[in-house]
Design an enzyme around this catalytic site. Structure first.
Site, mmCIF file in Angstrom:
data_model
loop_
_atom_site.group_PDB
_atom_site.id
_atom_site.type_symbol
_atom_site.label_atom_id
_atom_site.label_comp_id
_atom_site.label_asym_id
_atom_site.label_seq_id
_atom_site.Cartn_x
_atom_site.Cartn_y
_atom_site.Cartn_z
ATOM 1 N N TRP A 299 0.812 -1.220 0.000
ATOM 2 C CA TRP A 299 0.000 0.000 0.000
ATOM 3 C C TRP A 299 0.841 1.264 0.000
ATOM 4 C CZ3 TRP A 299 -4.594 -0.191 -1.809
ATOM 5 C CH2 TRP A 299 -5.322 -1.389 -1.723
ATOM 6 N N ASP B 41 -1.387 6.438 6.606
ATOM 7 C CA ASP B 41 -2.508 5.589 6.217
ATOM 8 C C ASP B 41 -2.737 4.579 7.344
ATOM 9 O OD1 ASP B 41 -4.259 3.724 5.168
ATOM 10 O OD2 ASP B 41 -3.067 3.256 3.397
ATOM 11 N N LYS C 125 -12.356 -1.817 7.662
ATOM 12 C CA LYS C 125 -11.667 -2.769 8.538
ATOM 13 C C LYS C 125 -12.131 -2.569 9.989
ATOM 14 C CE LYS C 125 -8.469 -2.485 4.915
ATOM 15 N NZ LYS C 125 -8.573 -3.693 4.175
#
Lengths: 383, 383
Positions: A109, A185, A209
């Site tokens: 990511w 992030d 999540k």
């Protein structure tokens, strides 16, 4: 509504969209057709109605409580997931486009985030990059981090928890040059442990999540970064502009109202079970027990991620036979798990193997069930 | 599940997020904690799971059926609402940035769309612009449209139904130069009447009126427009790139899964009640009766929108006293309506007055209840 989902028929180890607290789902189901005696579903409320405004205000104030967010930070509700934020940073933080954007690359990511900034035209620098070791958590010590000097640095970016590779920063990275805003992030580990918001310029997280359903992105941003560092030459698409979002209270256009409502329910649940303090200790126990089971399997299960950077949220492992990872055994493992109601355990298609995601809503009982199965499976299949 | 919501305690006239079919809400509530005996909520399913893939495939195939979408068009599921599309067009369709983007401006939304394209750097042309008349539907005849010649035109844009001003095109605009792709914002009237998809290059719609909850944008795009006309100098943010979205089956990152599921339920409901043919005739009756009530009130109620361009979805009107719109009477009207369970009738803050939105899920009974109330109110307050 302060319980886990211990009465459910399955244990859902999905990396996201992921398990949600059972009590939250039950409450959502009960009030779906008629919220708070309005005769309407939350989905049917105008975003400008006092009813929805109260939902938004509660969600925000509960999130502030949970993370101890000071009033100098704004909470924005955006769309497009973390991936949209990758582009958003470019337009909003490169007010001086000769400056460098620093990225700590520790998994898929953060790598994608850096690529997007570079593609849009940013000068980027990998402070550290574990790609050559397959993002296995072998992050060099801070003494080897190559930060851009503060005067030439636009921001420092890192991904606190890499969902695909199962790599998590144990704590705030050392050595960030003073005065440079840190962007993080936290899509897959926000609300899973305490952290000091004031160390950050911007924290963002896709909801799917630890927050709620997919389609909502929470952005926590220090006010002085809003609209003050816009790219001078390249216009920012209006929906990616932090200032437009902030000036309009996250309602420049219609926000994803139902997702925000669900996030609010999750925040209330978390407050009721004791907040981030409580869940942090539960999470430490859950992941600790699972890593112990892996490490004490005599090499039958192996976690590719080095200790120190192992994720508490996404535990990745391979199943070994004759000294190598065995896809056959892994397929058997997944099939057997499914029969016992343990689902969505397959590793990301880019890395294979098994991945057990232990987000906040996964209970200790679920992890124990997985460990018991792992031990049985190892006993049956060990030489 | 083929009924309207005639047993609900309120009539919800919101302009969006808006009323949804009662049967859809009831089904969603019933299966929220446990979808299709998976033991999981749709919100908890990985977007890569076979379960969610089946939900996405059904939604797409049902939408194709409903709108008769040929295989030469792709359906994309995006985020950020119509407003994100305003920017998206700029990057994806201005492959020759010397070309002009043509806009038919008939209300607040087409105006915003044109402004965003211009702000990002497009050369824009207002083919027609009703701003000076307050977007009252006094759209000049097609002979006065000033289209850019085909050779210099990037695309022609219009908004089929202007939600704020209550202005709707009666049919496809005449005089579009041949070969120029037509882009249409159908956020607030998609699925409300038949139309010929093949006349369009791109149709998009935010979900929160006739499709489902806010946070999902449906894009119907002719394949030859995907990735073939990218702006040569300005990079497109990755989440605004039609080609990235199309190449990844709308799953470049996690899509708003629950919103897509809800959209799928709405499509099924619409098919069951007879598809777009059936709802078109119901919608014509609903809006016809309400406009009749306004026009036959001896000037007590007045619709500012000229006949011919009056919306079937958003019916706007003012309440007159002594020859002028009376805010006091309008406030009384709204209060009285609320007491009778008729809610979210307030006009958009930029135009005031009353707005009754009669989307697909609003039943004829609801409209009749409103008309009866309007007649009673007029009787009580007329001089």
């Amino acid at each position: 509504m302060a319980t886990f989902h211990d009465e459910r028929s399955v244990w859902n180890f999905s990396a996201g969209p992921a398990v949600m607290p059972q009590v939250v789902l039950e409450r959502a189901a009960a009030e779906l057709p008629n919220w708070n005696n309005t005769g309407m579903s939350v989905m049917e409320l105008s975003h400008r109605s006092p009813e929805f405004e109260s939902i938004l205000a509660s969600a925000e104030s509960d999130l502030r409580k949970l993370l101890n967010i000071p009033s100098t930070y704004k909470i924005l509700w955006m769309q497009g997931g973390a991936t949209s934020q990758f582009s958003t940073l470019f337009y909003n933080l490169l007010g001086d486009p000769t400056k460098t954007a620093d990225y700590l690359v520790t998994g898929g990511w953060s790598e994608k985030a850096m690529q997007e900034a570079a593609r849009l035209g940013a000068k980027v620098n990998a402070v550290v990059n574990t790609k050559s070791t397959g993002h296995n958590g072998a992050v060099p010590p801070p003494s080897e981090y190559k930060f851009t000097p503060a005067a030439e640095s636009a921001y420092v970016y890192y991904c606190d928890n890499e969902t695909v590779h199962g790599v998590e920063f144990p704590s705030f990275p050392e050595g960030v040059p003073e005065g440079v805003p840190v962007v993080c992030d936290m899509s897959s580990n926000i609300l899973s442990r305490k952290f000091d918001v004031t160390k950050y310029g911007i924290i963002f997280a896709g909801a799917q999540k630890n927050i709620g359903p997919a389609g909502v992105t929470v952005v926590i941003i220090r006010e002085d970064l809003i609209g003050t560092r816009m790219h001078p030459n390249l216009k920012c698409p209006v929906m990616l502009d932090f200032k437009v979002c902030a000036d309009n209270g996250s309602m420049y256009n219609t926000p994803p109202t139902y997702g925000i409502y669900m996030a609010g329910l999750v925040f209330k649940w978390l407050l009721e079970i004791g907040g981030v303090d409580a869940i942090e200790s539960i999470n430490a126990q859950k992941s600790g027990r699972l890593y112990d089971a892996i490490d004490s399997s005599n090499g039958f299960y192996r976690c590719p991620v080095q200790k120190g950077f192992r994720s508490r949220m996404n535990i990745t492992f391979r199943i070994f036979k004759n000294g190598a990872a065995s896809k056959d055994l892994e397929a058997d493992f997944l099939k057997g798990a499914e029969k016992l109601g343990m689902v969505q355990l397959k590793g990301h298609r880019s890395v294979g193997g098994i991945r057990a995601s232990l987000y906040n809503a996964m209970s200790q009982k679920g992890v124990d069930a997985l460990i018991t199965y792992m031990q049985d499976f190892a006993r049956q299949h060990s030489e």
